[in-house]
Design a protein around this motif. Structure first.
Motif, PDB file in Angstrom:
ATOM      1  N   TRP A 235       4.291   7.492 114.238  1.00 60.66           N
ATOM      2  CA  TRP A 235       3.340   8.014 115.216  1.00 60.66           C
ATOM      3  C   TRP A 235       3.894   9.317 115.785  1.00 60.66           C
ATOM      4  O   TRP A 235       5.082   9.428 116.087  1.00 60.66           O
TER       5      TRP A 235
ATOM      6  N   ARG B 117      -2.681  15.706 121.139  1.00 60.64           N
ATOM      7  CA  ARG B 117      -3.447  15.108 120.049  1.00 60.64           C
ATOM      8  C   ARG B 117      -2.540  14.138 119.316  1.00 60.64           C
ATOM      9  O   ARG B 117      -1.510  14.529 118.762  1.00 60.64           O
TER      10      ARG B 117
ATOM     11  N   LEU C  67      -1.303  11.691 116.387  1.00 60.16           N
ATOM     12  CA  LEU C  67      -1.409  11.564 114.932  1.00 60.16           C
ATOM     13  C   LEU C  67      -0.897  10.201 114.507  1.00 60.16           C
ATOM     14  O   LEU C  67       0.234   9.835 114.829  1.00 60.16           O
ATOM     15  N   ALA C  68      -1.721   9.460 113.779  1.00 58.99           N
ATOM     16  CA  ALA C  68      -1.315   8.156 113.240  1.00 58.99           C
ATOM     17  C   ALA C  68      -0.329   8.375 112.107  1.00 58.99           C
ATOM     18  O   ALA C  68      -0.257   9.463 111.523  1.00 58.99           O
TER      19      ALA C  68
ATOM     20  N   GLU D 275      -0.974  10.743 109.002  1.00 61.98           N
ATOM     21  CA  GLU D 275      -2.017  11.742 109.308  1.00 61.98           C
ATOM     22  C   GLU D 275      -1.391  13.129 109.364  1.00 61.98           C
ATOM     23  O   GLU D 275      -0.331  13.327 109.942  1.00 61.98           O
ATOM     24  N   LYS D 276      -2.068  14.102 108.780  1.00 63.75           N
ATOM     25  CA  LYS D 276      -1.576  15.483 108.764  1.00 63.75           C
ATOM     26  C   LYS D 276      -2.035  16.215 110.037  1.00 63.75           C
ATOM     27  O   LYS D 276      -3.127  15.982 110.513  1.00 63.75           O
TER      28      LYS D 276
END
Length: 90
Positions: free
Chosen positions: A21, A82, A84-85, A88-89
């Motif tokens: 994460w 923001r 990001l999982a 994820e990029k």
């Protein structure tokens, strides 16, 4: 504003984050956008625009050599975070 007094950005619970994460935020040191590892998730109380307490789950991340939450960082610079999982990029 509510008549009750409370400390803003109070963490009421904390749990470790799984690996992978990340959060993109603005560094108060450089002003640049940075991708930072999330190390935990915090149940956090913070004031809304009128000073009333709001509750939510927020990332705890490492930036500029220390840990932050978005609420803490927003007191210094507008973080515009923001999440990001894993995988994820940006």
């Amino acid at each position: 504003m509510s008549d009750q007094q409370y400390e803003g950005n109070k963490i009421t619970a904390l749990t470790p984050a799984q690996d992978g994460w990340r959060v993109i935020v603005t560094s108060p040191r450089s002003g640049d956008r940075e991708v930072c590892p999330i190390v935990a998730w915090a149940a956090q109380r913070h004031p809304d625009e009128e000073g009333n307490p709001q509750y939510g789950v927020h990332p705890v991340f490492v930036l500029d050599g220390r840990t932050w939450t978005l609420g803490d960082l927003d007191q210094i610079i507008r973080a515009k975070g923001r999440v990001l999982a894993p995988g994820e990029k940006p």
